[in-house]
Scaffold this motif. Structure first.
Motif, PDB file in Angstrom:
ATOM      1  N   SER A 114     -51.163 -69.947  45.262  1.00  0.00           N
ATOM      2  CA  SER A 114     -51.679 -69.544  43.952  1.00  0.00           C
ATOM      3  C   SER A 114     -50.841 -68.368  43.424  1.00  0.00           C
ATOM      4  O   SER A 114     -50.497 -67.459  44.203  1.00  0.00           O
ATOM      5  CB  SER A 114     -53.153 -69.152  44.060  1.00  0.00           C
ATOM      6  OG  SER A 114     -53.328 -68.081  44.987  1.00  0.00           O
ATOM      7  N   PRO A 115     -50.480 -68.404  42.130  1.00  0.00           N
ATOM      8  CA  PRO A 115     -50.747 -69.512  41.200  1.00  0.00           C
ATOM      9  C   PRO A 115     -49.919 -70.750  41.528  1.00  0.00           C
ATOM     10  O   PRO A 115     -48.843 -70.630  42.116  1.00  0.00           O
ATOM     11  CB  PRO A 115     -50.362 -68.921  39.850  1.00  0.00           C
ATOM     12  CG  PRO A 115     -49.356 -67.863  40.174  1.00  0.00           C
ATOM     13  CD  PRO A 115     -49.764 -67.279  41.488  1.00  0.00           C
ATOM     14  N   ALA A 116     -50.424 -71.917  41.161  1.00  0.00           N
ATOM     15  CA  ALA A 116     -49.760 -73.167  41.504  1.00  0.00           C
ATOM     16  C   ALA A 116     -48.477 -73.367  40.712  1.00  0.00           C
ATOM     17  O   ALA A 116     -47.529 -73.991  41.214  1.00  0.00           O
ATOM     18  CB  ALA A 116     -50.714 -74.342  41.281  1.00  0.00           C
ATOM     19  N   ALA A 117     -48.412 -72.878  39.443  1.00  0.00           N
ATOM     20  CA  ALA A 117     -47.208 -72.996  38.620  1.00  0.00           C
ATOM     21  C   ALA A 117     -46.886 -71.617  38.057  1.00  0.00           C
ATOM     22  O   ALA A 117     -47.166 -71.321  36.888  1.00  0.00           O
ATOM     23  CB  ALA A 117     -47.405 -74.017  37.503  1.00  0.00           C
ATOM     24  N   PRO A 118     -46.323 -70.740  38.874  1.00  0.00           N
ATOM     25  CA  PRO A 118     -46.105 -69.352  38.436  1.00  0.00           C
ATOM     26  C   PRO A 118     -45.043 -69.248  37.345  1.00  0.00           C
ATOM     27  O   PRO A 118     -43.998 -69.891  37.412  1.00  0.00           O
ATOM     28  CB  PRO A 118     -45.664 -68.649  39.715  1.00  0.00           C
ATOM     29  CG  PRO A 118     -45.118 -69.732  40.583  1.00  0.00           C
ATOM     30  CD  PRO A 118     -45.889 -70.959  40.255  1.00  0.00           C
ATOM     31  N   GLU A 119     -45.322 -68.403  36.324  1.00  0.00           N
ATOM     32  CA  GLU A 119     -44.389 -68.101  35.245  1.00  0.00           C
ATOM     33  C   GLU A 119     -44.374 -66.591  35.032  1.00  0.00           C
ATOM     34  O   GLU A 119     -45.398 -65.925  35.192  1.00  0.00           O
ATOM     35  CB  GLU A 119     -44.795 -68.795  33.943  1.00  0.00           C
ATOM     36  CG  GLU A 119     -44.834 -70.305  34.029  1.00  0.00           C
ATOM     37  CD  GLU A 119     -45.337 -70.934  32.741  1.00  0.00           C
ATOM     38  OE1 GLU A 119     -44.965 -72.073  32.460  1.00  0.00           O
ATOM     39  OE2 GLU A 119     -46.104 -70.260  32.015  1.00  0.00           O
ATOM     40  N   SER A 120     -43.206 -66.084  34.660  1.00  0.00           N
ATOM     41  CA  SER A 120     -43.120 -64.638  34.434  1.00  0.00           C
ATOM     42  C   SER A 120     -41.918 -64.327  33.562  1.00  0.00           C
ATOM     43  O   SER A 120     -40.983 -65.123  33.454  1.00  0.00           O
ATOM     44  CB  SER A 120     -43.025 -63.900  35.776  1.00  0.00           C
ATOM     45  OG  SER A 120     -43.055 -62.505  35.573  1.00  0.00           O
ATOM     46  N   GLU A 121     -41.967 -63.118  32.959  1.00  0.00           N
ATOM     47  CA  GLU A 121     -40.869 -62.635  32.135  1.00  0.00           C
ATOM     48  C   GLU A 121     -39.867 -61.881  33.000  1.00  0.00           C
ATOM     49  O   GLU A 121     -40.203 -61.371  34.075  1.00  0.00           O
ATOM     50  CB  GLU A 121     -41.399 -61.708  31.037  1.00  0.00           C
ATOM     51  CG  GLU A 121     -42.429 -62.323  30.124  1.00  0.00           C
ATOM     52  CD  GLU A 121     -41.831 -63.290  29.124  1.00  0.00           C
ATOM     53  OE1 GLU A 121     -40.594 -63.250  28.969  1.00  0.00           O
ATOM     54  OE2 GLU A 121     -42.575 -64.066  28.504  1.00  0.00           O
ATOM     55  N   GLU A 122     -38.625 -61.805  32.529  1.00  0.00           N
ATOM     56  CA  GLU A 122     -37.614 -61.003  33.217  1.00  0.00           C
ATOM     57  C   GLU A 122     -38.047 -59.549  33.239  1.00  0.00           C
ATOM     58  O   GLU A 122     -38.565 -59.016  32.259  1.00  0.00           O
ATOM     59  CB  GLU A 122     -36.260 -61.142  32.530  1.00  0.00           C
ATOM     60  CG  GLU A 122     -35.558 -62.447  32.798  1.00  0.00           C
ATOM     61  CD  GLU A 122     -34.099 -62.436  32.337  1.00  0.00           C
ATOM     62  OE1 GLU A 122     -33.257 -61.966  33.124  1.00  0.00           O
ATOM     63  OE2 GLU A 122     -33.841 -62.867  31.205  1.00  0.00           O
ATOM     64  N   GLY A 123     -37.849 -58.896  34.400  1.00  0.00           N
ATOM     65  CA  GLY A 123     -38.209 -57.494  34.557  1.00  0.00           C
ATOM     66  C   GLY A 123     -39.619 -57.262  35.034  1.00  0.00           C
ATOM     67  O   GLY A 123     -39.969 -56.141  35.407  1.00  0.00           O
ATOM     68  N   SER A 124     -40.454 -58.271  35.027  1.00  0.00           N
ATOM     69  CA  SER A 124     -41.843 -58.111  35.455  1.00  0.00           C
ATOM     70  C   SER A 124     -41.975 -58.400  36.941  1.00  0.00           C
ATOM     71  O   SER A 124     -40.997 -58.671  37.633  1.00  0.00           O
ATOM     72  CB  SER A 124     -42.751 -59.037  34.639  1.00  0.00           C
ATOM     73  OG  SER A 124     -42.396 -60.389  34.880  1.00  0.00           O
ATOM     74  N   SER A 125     -43.225 -58.352  37.454  1.00  0.00           N
ATOM     75  CA  SER A 125     -43.522 -58.614  38.863  1.00  0.00           C
ATOM     76  C   SER A 125     -44.407 -59.850  38.981  1.00  0.00           C
ATOM     77  O   SER A 125     -45.089 -60.248  38.027  1.00  0.00           O
ATOM     78  CB  SER A 125     -44.216 -57.405  39.506  1.00  0.00           C
ATOM     79  OG  SER A 125     -43.377 -56.267  39.480  1.00  0.00           O
ATOM     80  N   LEU A 126     -44.402 -60.429  40.208  1.00  0.00           N
ATOM     81  CA  LEU A 126     -45.169 -61.648  40.447  1.00  0.00           C
ATOM     82  C   LEU A 126     -45.664 -61.636  41.890  1.00  0.00           C
ATOM     83  O   LEU A 126     -44.934 -61.257  42.814  1.00  0.00           O
ATOM     84  CB  LEU A 126     -44.296 -62.885  40.196  1.00  0.00           C
ATOM     85  CG  LEU A 126     -44.969 -64.251  40.366  1.00  0.00           C
ATOM     86  CD1 LEU A 126     -46.067 -64.432  39.333  1.00  0.00           C
ATOM     87  CD2 LEU A 126     -43.920 -65.369  40.220  1.00  0.00           C
ATOM     88  N   THR A 127     -46.917 -62.038  42.075  1.00  0.00           N
ATOM     89  CA  THR A 127     -47.519 -62.112  43.409  1.00  0.00           C
ATOM     90  C   THR A 127     -47.900 -63.552  43.711  1.00  0.00           C
ATOM     91  O   THR A 127     -48.609 -64.189  42.919  1.00  0.00           O
ATOM     92  CB  THR A 127     -48.762 -61.213  43.504  1.00  0.00           C
ATOM     93  OG1 THR A 127     -48.395 -59.860  43.254  1.00  0.00           O
ATOM     94  CG2 THR A 127     -49.389 -61.314  44.900  1.00  0.00           C
ATOM     95  N   LEU A 128     -47.405 -64.062  44.881  1.00  0.00           N
ATOM     96  CA  LEU A 128     -47.728 -65.417  45.333  1.00  0.00           C
ATOM     97  C   LEU A 128     -48.571 -65.315  46.597  1.00  0.00           C
ATOM     98  O   LEU A 128     -48.231 -64.571  47.530  1.00  0.00           O
ATOM     99  CB  LEU A 128     -46.456 -66.214  45.621  1.00  0.00           C
ATOM    100  CG  LEU A 128     -45.476 -66.378  44.459  1.00  0.00           C
ATOM    101  CD1 LEU A 128     -44.230 -67.142  44.924  1.00  0.00           C
ATOM    102  CD2 LEU A 128     -46.138 -67.105  43.294  1.00  0.00           C
TER     103      LEU A 128
END
Length: 671
Positions: free
Chosen positions: A349-363
């Motif tokens: 999760s998330p199943a289809a992760p999307e994000s902007e350049e420069g941001s952070s993401l947690t899987l």
């Protein structure tokens, strides 16, 4: 003869002679016959008297005694022997100066007493007992293949032992596990019989009967033949055999293969075993988790339950039931638990992760298992381990961070048990071209496959500025590869090709410049040209064409070096021959030589010439040589005569030289 004399002596002593019995002992008893032993087929040496006897054997009669009836078989007169007609006629001969009678090719029928009688100087006789022997063949043993039930009330046949062609009859001894067996009432019985062959040899047949127990199921039985030869006592043994023993089963149980921790996907075999022979009919049941009832499973012909690819649903309680078809008795095994370890339902999760350049993401990764789990994250492209644990943190995202990430959930206690889940991270942005510009050398009238790759999120679409057949291939959810099939024309060489990738956030282009390859022959052909090697970069750095003059200069320098090398080799050749001593005086007199010693009316005047070596660039006028040859070396031929004398060198056609011509000649040594 001996018997009648004995009778007469007895009668004379008792009646006729009137002697007192106590004072006249009578004639002495006959001594024991001499024993001679020989094997069948051998030669028996029969001596007429002890070896130390000094008797006269020039007059001897030999008898064979069969059933107490003597039969004359051989006569010796004056030291010469003669056989009597009969069975021994051709097998008897004299040896040792008439003291020994040789009997050849001895058979079992020859076992009897032989008697020799000598008549000079007084009557005497000597008896010989001939013993014949023959070793039996190797004993053979035949086991009772039908088997013996342990509940039999009488001894059953275990095996039969046969020893052939022995003499005399050999003795048989039976063994079980190396211990001799003896007759035992209602337990062990040995029944032996023999057959006399026409050759006189014996064939022995012995049958072992016994009552066996369950413990005898692996017992080893064999027979032993004991026999005697002239050399002593001997024995021969048969091979060991095992007789089937039938006994009812007392218990049944389950066995699972392989042994140890099981995991999903393993091949598992569940079989029933029993301690009876033959084994009972088996059935395998599994407990229904809902009803708690045991339900019979389908097994193969051998009663084995095979799980080709075990799943967690196969875990549970199993039991085995054995049915003795003879007694109809049923036996039930204890319940045994089968545990198939598993890892399932791996989720990210998330199943289809999307994000902007420069941001952070947690899987975050999750999974189900009956054992403790370990997690790790891997980059799909490289296989590199990024993180150990269920959570993956991605900070300050760049376009290169897009793509596949794989979560692996594994069970450390069960080697090889793991499951994975792939997720694709999308980074929002306009199309990203693998290369901005690329130049390639092509041939006219060649059909090319031009490729253009772009990536971005949302996924871009690609278009071309030239007409042609296009096709697309998805590299991953955010990348696309477009291939254009086009014919190289003069117009295409002039304009080049441009592919445009666009999405909702913008567009980008790749320019492909085409240059005609003049070194290749023209003609219609097809080739595939990729304008770039795939690169994960947003750089807009151009790959500009290299100046054409650079290649021309390289070619010109190379040609000049080769020409100078050849010219140097030629000059060095003339120098070594002494015809061009440029290195010393720079000039050489050339005097024509006549082939004949005397003058010729037509001979031209001798003209001394001088050869000099110098560059063409130093020779005036330059207009007399091609411009491309100014830097080359030539050989200058000059005359030391005045211009007036040069008139003698006019050609036969009367041509005169120009006023400025001083008689110089240039010889190009390159040709």
């Amino acid at each position: 003869m001996g018997l009648s004399r004995l009778v007469c002596a007895f009668l004379l002593a008792a009646c006729c002679c009137g002697r007192h019995a106590a004072g006249v002992p009578g004639e002495a008893e006959q001594p024991e016959p001499e024993l001679v032993e020989v094997e069948v087929g051998g030669t028996a040496l029969l001596k007429c008297g002890p070896s130390h006897s000094q008797g006269n054997f020039s007059h001897v009669d030999w008898f064979s005694v069969h059933k107490e009836k003597p039969t004359l078989i051989f006569r010796v007169r004056q030291g010469q022997g003669q056989s009597e007609p009969g069975e021994y006629q051709h097998r008897l001969s004299l040896q040792d100066k008439g003291t020994t009678l040789a009997l050849t090719y001895v058979t079992p029928h020859d076992e009897r007493i032989f008697l020799c009688q000598g008549k000079r100087p007084r009557s005497q006789e000597h008896r010989i007992q001939l013993r014949v022997y023959k070793a039996p063949e190797e004993p053979t043993i035949q086991v009772n293949a039908l088997g013996i039930p342990v509940n039999s009330r009488e001894p059953e046949e275990v095996a039969t032992c046969v020893g052939r062609n022995g003499y005399p009859i050999p003795q048989v001894v039976w063994y079980k596990n190396g211990q001799p067996l003896k007759e035992e009432k209602n337990r062990v019985h040995i029944q032996s019989s023999q057959i006399v062959e026409s050759s006189g040899l014996y064939t022995l047949r012995s049958v072992l009967k016994a009552q066996l127990l369950k413990e005898d199921k692996d017992a080893q039985f064999y027979c032993e033949l004991n026999y005697r030869l002239p050399s002593g006592n001997h024995m021969k043994e048969s091979r060991e055999v095992t007789v089937p023993v039938f006994y009812p089963a007392e218990k049944v149980w389950l066995e699972v293969e392989p042994v140890g921790m099981l995991k999903e996907g393993d091949r598992v075999e569940i079989r029933c075993l029993a301690d009876g022979n033959p084994p009972p009919h088996f059935s395998i049941s599994k407990q229904n988790l809902s009803t708690k009832e045991m339900e019979e499973e389908t097994t193969d012909d051998n009663g084995v339950l095979v799980l080709a690819r075990a799943q967690k649903e196969h875990s549970g309680l199993y039991e085995c039931q054995g049915l003795d078809l003879e007694t109809m008795a049923s036996l039930l095994s204890g319940q045994q638990e089968l545990l198939v370890n598993y890892v399932s339902d791996v989720r990210v999760s998330p199943a289809a992760p999307e994000s902007e350049e420069g941001s952070s993401l947690t899987l975050t990764c999750e999974a189900e298992s009956n054992q403790a789990l370990e997690f790790q994250w891997l980059r799909e492209k490289t296989g590199q381990v990024l993180e150990k644990g269920p959570v993956l943190q991605l900070h300050n995202l760049k376009r290169e961070a897009g793509g596949g990430y794989r979560c692996m959930a594994s069970v450390p206690s069960v080697p090889g048990l793991n499951r994975t889940q792939l997720v694709n991270v999308a980074i929002f942005g306009p199309p990203w071209m693998a290369l901005k510009e690329r130049k390639m050398w092509v041939q006219e009238n060649v059909v090319l496959n031009l490729s253009c790759e772009a990536s971005g999120h949302p996924r871009p679409t690609i278009s071309w500025n030239v007409e042609g057949l296009t096709s697309e291939q998805d590299q991953d959810p955010q990348s696309v590869l477009s291939i254009l099939n086009v014919l190289v024309t003069p117009e295409l060489l002039e304009t080049g090709a441009e592919c445009v990738a666009s999405n909702s956030l913008g567009k980008n282009t790749t320019i492909i410049l085409l240059e005609l390859d003049s070194n290749s022959t023209t003609g219609l052909s097809i080739s595939t040209v990729s304008p770039h090697a795939r690169a994960n970069s947003t750089s807009t750095e151009k790959k500009l064409p290299e100046p054409e003059s650079k290649g021309v200069v390289i070619v010109a320098v190379t040609v000049c070096v080769l020409v100078l090398a050849v010219l140097g080799a030629v000059l060095y050749f003339f120098y070594k021959k002494g015809k061009l001593p440029c290195g010393r005086s720079g000039k050489q007199e050339i005097t024509p030589k006549s082939s004949s010693p005397g003058p010729s009316p037509s001979q031209q005047p001798v003209l001394p010439l001088t050869l000099s070596c110098q560059p063409l660039a130093s020779l005036p006028p330059p207009s007399t040589l091609p411009p491309s040859r100014k830097s080359e070396f030539v050989v200058e031929v000059k005359s030391d005569k005045l211009p007036e004398e040069m008139g003698l060198l006019q050609g036969s056609n009367g041509d005169k030289r120009a006023p400025g011509d001083q008689g110089e000649k240039y010889i190009d040594l390159r040709h």
